[in-house]
Design a protein around this motif. Sequence first.
Motif, PDB file in Angstrom:
ATOM      1  N   TRP A  38      -0.902  -9.578  -5.378  1.00  0.00           N
ATOM      2  CA  TRP A  38      -0.759  -8.400  -5.855  1.00  0.00           C
ATOM      3  C   TRP A  38      -1.546  -7.056  -5.255  1.00  0.00           C
ATOM      4  O   TRP A  38      -0.973  -6.086  -5.285  1.00  0.00           O
ATOM      5  N   LEU A  71      -1.061   7.631   4.495  1.00  0.00           N
ATOM      6  CA  LEU A  71      -1.175   6.412   3.451  1.00  0.00           C
ATOM      7  C   LEU A  71      -2.282   5.472   4.010  1.00  0.00           C
ATOM      8  O   LEU A  71      -2.842   4.874   3.010  1.00  0.00           O
ATOM      9  N   THR A  72      -2.264   5.417   5.258  1.00  0.00           N
ATOM     10  CA  THR A  72      -3.358   4.522   5.724  1.00  0.00           C
ATOM     11  C   THR A  72      -4.893   4.678   5.328  1.00  0.00           C
ATOM     12  O   THR A  72      -5.686   4.031   5.021  1.00  0.00           O
ATOM     13  N   LEU A  91      -5.339   5.775   2.470  1.00  0.00           N
ATOM     14  CA  LEU A  91      -5.730   5.420   1.131  1.00  0.00           C
ATOM     15  C   LEU A  91      -6.157   4.022   1.013  1.00  0.00           C
ATOM     16  O   LEU A  91      -6.490   3.415   0.051  1.00  0.00           O
ATOM     17  N   THR A 138      -8.285   2.326  -1.994  1.00  0.00           N
ATOM     18  CA  THR A 138      -7.381   1.536  -2.782  1.00  0.00           C
ATOM     19  C   THR A 138      -8.043  -0.200  -2.768  1.00  0.00           C
ATOM     20  O   THR A 138      -8.258  -0.659  -3.717  1.00  0.00           O
ATOM     21  N   PHE A 139      -8.959  -0.366  -1.567  1.00  0.00           N
ATOM     22  CA  PHE A 139      -9.623  -1.694  -1.454  1.00  0.00           C
ATOM     23  C   PHE A 139     -10.655  -1.679  -2.409  1.00  0.00           C
ATOM     24  O   PHE A 139     -10.593  -2.469  -3.218  1.00  0.00           O
ATOM     25  N   LEU A 184       1.865  -4.636  -5.071  1.00  0.00           N
ATOM     26  CA  LEU A 184       1.678  -3.375  -6.038  1.00  0.00           C
ATOM     27  C   LEU A 184       1.533  -2.023  -5.035  1.00  0.00           C
ATOM     28  O   LEU A 184       2.288  -1.198  -5.514  1.00  0.00           O
ATOM     29  N   PRO A 185       0.550  -1.882  -4.131  1.00  0.00           N
ATOM     30  CA  PRO A 185       0.529  -0.728  -3.538  1.00  0.00           C
ATOM     31  C   PRO A 185       1.571  -0.505  -2.843  1.00  0.00           C
ATOM     32  O   PRO A 185       2.014   0.807  -2.719  1.00  0.00           O
ATOM     33  N   LEU A 244       4.602  -0.498  -3.883  1.00  0.00           N
ATOM     34  CA  LEU A 244       5.629   0.027  -4.827  1.00  0.00           C
ATOM     35  C   LEU A 244       5.330   1.536  -4.577  1.00  0.00           C
ATOM     36  O   LEU A 244       6.575   2.256  -4.808  1.00  0.00           O
ATOM     37  N   LEU A 245       4.581   2.030  -3.822  1.00  0.00           N
ATOM     38  CA  LEU A 245       4.587   3.804  -3.641  1.00  0.00           C
ATOM     39  C   LEU A 245       5.320   4.000  -2.680  1.00  0.00           C
ATOM     40  O   LEU A 245       4.995   3.453  -1.475  1.00  0.00           O
ATOM     41  N   LEU A 298      -8.545  -7.623  -7.852  1.00  0.00           N
ATOM     42  CA  LEU A 298      -7.210  -8.065  -7.522  1.00  0.00           C
ATOM     43  C   LEU A 298      -7.276  -8.286  -5.937  1.00  0.00           C
ATOM     44  O   LEU A 298      -6.154  -8.718  -5.647  1.00  0.00           O
TER      45      LEU A 298
END
Lengths: 239, 451, 301
Positions: free
Chosen positions: A97, A76-77, A79, A83-84, A101-102, A104-105, A92
Amino acid sequence: MWFDKNVGYLANLQDLFTYDGSIYLHWIGNSALYAVAGGVGSTIVSILAGYGFAKFAFRGRNLMFSLLLGAVMVPLTALVIPTFILASDAGLTNTIWAVILPSLLNPFGVYLMRVYIGDAVPDELLDAARVDGAGELRTFLQVALPLMRPAIVTVLLLSMVATWNNYFLPLVMLSDKTLYPVTVGIGVWQGLASGNNGGGHSLWSLIVMGSLISVVPLVIAFLTLQRYWRGGLSIGSLK
Amino acid sequence: MKKRALIAGLTALVMAAGLAACSGGGGGGADANANAKCTNKIIHKDAPKVTAWAWYPNTQLVVDNFNKSHTDVQVCWNNVGQGGDEYDKFQTAVSAKKGAPDVVMLEADHLANYVIQGALVDISKYGANKVKKNFSAGAWKDVSVGDAVYAAPIDGGPMGLIYRKDIFAKYGITKPPATWDEYAADAQKVKDAGGPLFGDLGGNVPAVMMALQIQKGAHPFQYDPTKPKEVGVKLDDPASKQVLDYWAGLVKKGLVGTADQFTAEYISGVVGGKYATYVSAAWAPGYLTGAGVGKGNDKGQFAVAPLPQWDPSNPVSVNWGGSAFAVTTQAKDKKLAAEVALGLDADPASLENGWKNLVIFPLNQTVLKSKEIADYPLDFFGGQKAYGEVYIPAENGYKGFTYSPFQVYYYAQLQKQLTAINGGKIDGAGAAAAVQDAVVKYAKQQGFTVK
Amino acid sequence: MPTSPAQRAANRRRTLTGWMFILPFTLVFLVFLVAPLLYAFYNSLFTKGLATGTVFAPLDNYIKAFTDPSFLGGVAFVVGFSLVLIPVQMIISLAIALVLDAVTTRFARFARLMIFLPYAIPAVIGAIMWGFLYSPTFGPLGQLFGLVGLKAPFLLDASHVFGGLMNIVTWQWAGYYMIIIYAALQGIDPTLYEAARIDGANARQIALRIKLPLVTNALLLILVFALIGTLQFFTEPSVLRTISNGGITQDFTPNLYAYFTAFSYAQFNYASALSFALGVVVFVCVYIFLFLTRKRGSFLS
């Protein structure tokens, strides 16, 4: 602390809460907000998905669930950087957020919920409710949901801890210090202190004090809720 | 039944969409600066705000001075970290094209890196040339490319040899070493007498090593920003190797320490008399004082001498750090931002506070030429008139350095090799060759023509 | 199987309802996992330099990554670190769990909580605290060695950092793993032990022959998590880097290297390739591990 013996704990504490416009309290508040919003949000998502996977033999279910299991293994890291870039394109970054928001996964949460619901919520009970004329939503809310309590508490606690402890994601996403969670804030203090740049203010005692206090809320949460999570933790492994 | 299934799903959808929808509100409005959070108090609340990042220990006072005397604009200041930490944040904001402040504090050696990325505004059209007369030609050259001016110079970092009078006296060193040979000999003398370490080769201050190499005659980079795609890299010439070997030798003989500088560990060593000397710049004592140096038993024990030379008949002055305020291309109102960049820490009161506390070495010539600064006895140096005796002559002898547009990468490579030297894993010549290889490779990957 | 129109309608309804329940997750999954992954992959196909524009060069970044000594060195470190760390962690948490399962005093309950607590402490905070403890000047280690006139080793410098970090990570996670194993042990039917005791088995035999085989699934789960986590090692080295006296470099672990590549050197394309390459390394390692234990089926079922 070891090198600051003259200053009393109380003075340190007061210093901690007032330094730089009470920025520390801000950080604690932010951490709480991110942990609650991210934790509750990802738990709701996990409950719904776990229920869907466990109780509906729909088309595409197996494919989706294999994808989910693959996701448990994706770092996940790793990602965080893409994601940034995406969040930055979406405008964003540097907003709450970008952190909430991230988080939530939570594929592992879905996995736990599915396994637990599969065992603890009998199909017969759901069918009986449907026969009595209850809709899917009511069946879910009134029949299934109450049976999931230990798993919900576990998933909620685990995801809140994960968000509270998160460092990499907010570190990358946020540059406004009033949005930092306490982990990033103290990390920044550590950087400033190592560069001797508290502007004449020794930050080390603040770092030690701030670290100790930031641990308290989670410790309390774990101690008071241990009845639930201790059972819940075995869900994934007993199957 | 179907309808109910739909409702169940819709509820789920609403939950998700609700969270997503809220996210729209977080973005910047028309005037993002109006709501910017500042570390300082805004004095004239109706004036437009300009955001600024800076890490001088006395920035709070500098910003207050500015805001008190300006009703047309107010500075909203934050300290997002010193040096590398700030540059990471700024670089990220430049890459993201969002999140940069209007005005940013940058060291002279980092300007080229941001100019080539188009991150800084040419402030010559906003009145920068009006203050040109306040600065020496060298200082002005550091912030400009041809006619373009990319920052307002604030402070420099002329280097000297800070030393402990008590330790020198105890081990019979009557006069500070004037050459590097004397430095090594004195170090040996103190060690043989069972004394403390003579100095420190900090891996995390590669810019110091670069300055010392330049002092011996190295020219690490050739770079002309008007030809931005060509760069000369010469990091393994004899001078660079010899300086690294000199320090590697001191480390090997146990004459100097190997600790990273600026850490709590190192500071406690400086306070406790673990190091007889500290090769550093004029602004360093201010940072040490902030960390508690010179307040206890070590009060008044520090003094400063000119930096030792390789060839005393032909002395060379070198520089470490020193910084400037630049206007970023993300600034909402570039004219107002330029007014801040040119006016911040430029008023006499702020400058005086800076140099009296040794947190900045002012480049402003009206200050440097004043008798007051030359004759001012500094508490930190036990009353020594350090500016007149050491720092101002050093600054006047400084000819300027040429930096590369990938200075951060170069420093990281040099830091890695300094750590290897400190660990006894490599000699100076090997370290210089390794840095040269890595930097040339990087420059080529970045598309530069390496001369 | 023949299906009536009514059955088909019921199937459709079930499919629809099922998808409705997993819809939020699917959205989050697409937006925050699939999209970044695809985007990272897309980005990784371009190269960008300070002095060049962005160029489409699909393999360049990957060739560079898998020949980059910084990346390979980082991968070698995390793989080596996993090989030492995980067995140690596993043995410690298993041993504690077995002991705590066998004794049920009030002290055991207290001990269980204390050992678990580090998990509730954010990794950043834990790392900062350990940084203090490791300090040769301020830390207890320095004082302890000072008592006997020795100079304490600095556990974060280049020659000790492996052990120094291992200690921190074990402290942080062993309690969590211990609780998972303990929970699994508590779920075993106690009559099994009775039967074994009647057959003449002692406590040690019960632990090794009965308890251990019955918690292998729990162990496997932990192993996979520990492996994934360790290969992505980031937080502790990133926090401790500035005080490690050069022991922790910017390319110490692959994640750290990707971070600095992206945020200090503005090379998002190469950083994306590094992230993606790390993802591949993790996937391969986990797969090899699951293959070796031949337990794929039971974990993935």
